[in-house]
Design a protein around this motif. Structure first.
Motif, PDB file in Angstrom:
ATOM      1  N   ILE A   1     -19.761 -14.620 118.794  1.00  0.00           N
ATOM      2  CA  ILE A   1     -19.058 -13.820 117.789  1.00  0.00           C
ATOM      3  C   ILE A   1     -17.659 -13.492 118.312  1.00  0.00           C
ATOM      4  N   PHE A   2     -16.658 -13.868 117.535  1.00  0.00           N
ATOM      5  CA  PHE A   2     -15.266 -13.502 117.831  1.00  0.00           C
ATOM      6  C   PHE A   2     -14.906 -12.361 116.889  1.00  0.00           C
ATOM      7  N   GLN A   3     -15.056 -11.129 117.380  1.00  0.00           N
ATOM      8  CA  GLN A   3     -14.787  -9.934 116.567  1.00  0.00           C
ATOM      9  C   GLN A   3     -13.344  -9.506 116.804  1.00  0.00           C
ATOM     10  N   VAL A   4     -12.550  -9.561 115.732  1.00  0.00           N
ATOM     11  CA  VAL A   4     -11.102  -9.355 115.872  1.00  0.00           C
ATOM     12  C   VAL A   4     -10.681  -8.105 115.094  1.00  0.00           C
ATOM     13  N   GLU A   5     -10.279  -7.082 115.829  1.00  0.00           N
ATOM     14  CA  GLU A   5      -9.712  -5.885 115.219  1.00  0.00           C
ATOM     15  C   GLU A   5      -8.238  -5.707 115.592  1.00  0.00           C
ATOM     16  N   GLY A   6      -7.794  -6.424 116.605  1.00  0.00           N
ATOM     17  CA  GLY A   6      -6.419  -6.334 117.053  1.00  0.00           C
ATOM     18  C   GLY A   6      -5.560  -7.472 116.534  1.00  0.00           C
TER      19      GLY A   6
ATOM     20  N   ILE B   1     -16.546 -15.823 113.162  1.00  0.00           N
ATOM     21  CA  ILE B   1     -15.346 -15.005 113.334  1.00  0.00           C
ATOM     22  C   ILE B   1     -15.491 -13.820 112.394  1.00  0.00           C
ATOM     23  N   ARG B   2     -15.359 -12.607 112.924  1.00  0.00           N
ATOM     24  CA  ARG B   2     -15.510 -11.396 112.115  1.00  0.00           C
ATOM     25  C   ARG B   2     -14.259 -10.538 112.234  1.00  0.00           C
ATOM     26  N   PRO B   3     -13.284 -10.745 111.354  1.00  0.00           N
ATOM     27  CA  PRO B   3     -12.069  -9.919 111.398  1.00  0.00           C
ATOM     28  C   PRO B   3     -12.324  -8.546 110.784  1.00  0.00           C
TER      29      PRO B   3
ATOM     30  N   CYS C   1      -7.991  -9.123 106.537  1.00  0.00           N
ATOM     31  CA  CYS C   1      -7.551 -10.055 107.567  1.00  0.00           C
ATOM     32  C   CYS C   1      -6.225 -10.628 107.098  1.00  0.00           C
ATOM     33  N   THR C   2      -5.187 -10.500 107.931  1.00  0.00           N
ATOM     34  CA  THR C   2      -3.841 -10.890 107.535  1.00  0.00           C
ATOM     35  C   THR C   2      -3.314 -11.991 108.453  1.00  0.00           C
ATOM     36  N   PHE C   3      -2.763 -13.022 107.820  1.00  0.00           N
ATOM     37  CA  PHE C   3      -2.057 -14.072 108.539  1.00  0.00           C
ATOM     38  C   PHE C   3      -0.574 -13.912 108.193  1.00  0.00           C
TER      39      PHE C   3
END
Length: 294
Positions: A31-36, A56-58, A91-93
């Motif tokens: 799990i790639f948990q992305v909050e930053g 991937i869990r943004p 989730c923003t790109f």
């Protein structure tokens, strides 16, 4: 970087990604948990591959993609989503680079948002699904202010909205939509060879060409909206489309739309022209257009 357990990028944290970095999220525990923030280097090419049940869990994540940089998110055949947004998460790109989703399954929960701020987004051989129970009042949204390309993909139970940029800013080819609303303006659109079931397409305020060809629209989800709406579009062209089984087929206002070889069938109102709305049916037999049982 291989992730087979939990990799948690917390809020306020920054992961700097240089050229030719490959992140592999592997296995059911991966799990790639992305909050930053994930920050790509200028002109970097970064690949994030997800396989064997990884995810991937943004959650409020921001991926910064600068000029000439590319982020490629690669999936593989799977039962679980490769990327999942939870309730009200974003989730923003952001930047001026590109992001490519290839063979992805993307799950968007109620009131979640997938945002593209200045980034050219492409979806190829991917599936994007919202929650059935939240549609349409709390549907997830895909929001952009740049270009977007959707090719050989499927979307359901979500909204796509955008202030698009440039000619062919939104390109959709060989894709399918179910319970989807697409709303765009400013840029041009090229929509071809796609199926729209219980869905609507709306475009407004552009001098760029808006072309729809070889599509089928049937049974929109909202009786108050036409299957296709074009407002203040100065250069629109509909060719070889089928609009069937709905209250209103095509609505035109403040613009000219060229119609050729379309089928409008079993609609309460096949063609509605409001103020300064014009339809050009050139050639024999109303330009080859067929109006049946309306």
């Amino acid at each position: 970087l291989t992730i087979q357990g939990l990799f948690h990028l917390q809020a306020g944290g920054v992961l700097a990604l240089g050229n030719l970095v490959h992140i592999a999220v592997v296995g059911g525990a991966g799990i790639f948990q992305v909050e930053g923030n994930c920050q790509l280097a200028s002109a970097a090419e970064v690949v994030c591959s997800v396989s064997q049940g990884g995810q991937i869990r943004p959650s409020g994540a921001v991926f910064h993609i600068p000029e000439s940089a590319t982020l490629q998110v690669e999936g593989s055949p799977a039962i679980t989503p490769h990327l999942e947004l939870s309730w009200q998460e974003t989730c923003t790109f952001a930047g001026v680079g590109k992001v490519l989703f290839s063979m992805n399954q993307i799950a968007l929960a109620q009131d979640s948002e997938l945002r593209f701020d200045g980034v050219f987004a492409r979806f190829v051989h991917s599936e994007i699904s919202g929650e059935v129970d939240s549609f349409p009042l709390s549907s997830p949204r895909i929001i952009t202010n740049e270009r977007m390309r959707i090719h050989n993909s499927a979307m359901d139970h979500c909204f796509i909205t955008g202030d698009f940029t440039g000619q062919n800013a939104l390109t959709i080819i060989h894709s399918s939509f179910e319970h989807v609303q697409v709303e765009g303006n400013s840029g041009g659109a090229n929509i071809a060879s796609s199926a729209w079931e219980h869905s609507h397409f709306s475009w407004q305020e552009t001098d760029h060409p808006v072309r729809l060809q070889d599509n089928e629209f049937s049974q929109g989800f909202d009786d108050g909206k036409p299957l296709i709406s074009l407002h203040d579009c100065s250069n629109s062209d509909l060719r070889n489309n089928r609009l069937i089984h709905h209250r209103e087929g095509l609505r035109i206002s403040h613009g000219l739309v060229k119609l050729g070889c379309n089928v409008l069938k079993r609609l309460e109102a096949a063609l509605v022209m409001l103020e300064s709305g014009y339809a050009a049916l050139n050639g024999n037999g109303h330009g080859g257009n067929s109006f049946v049982e309306n």
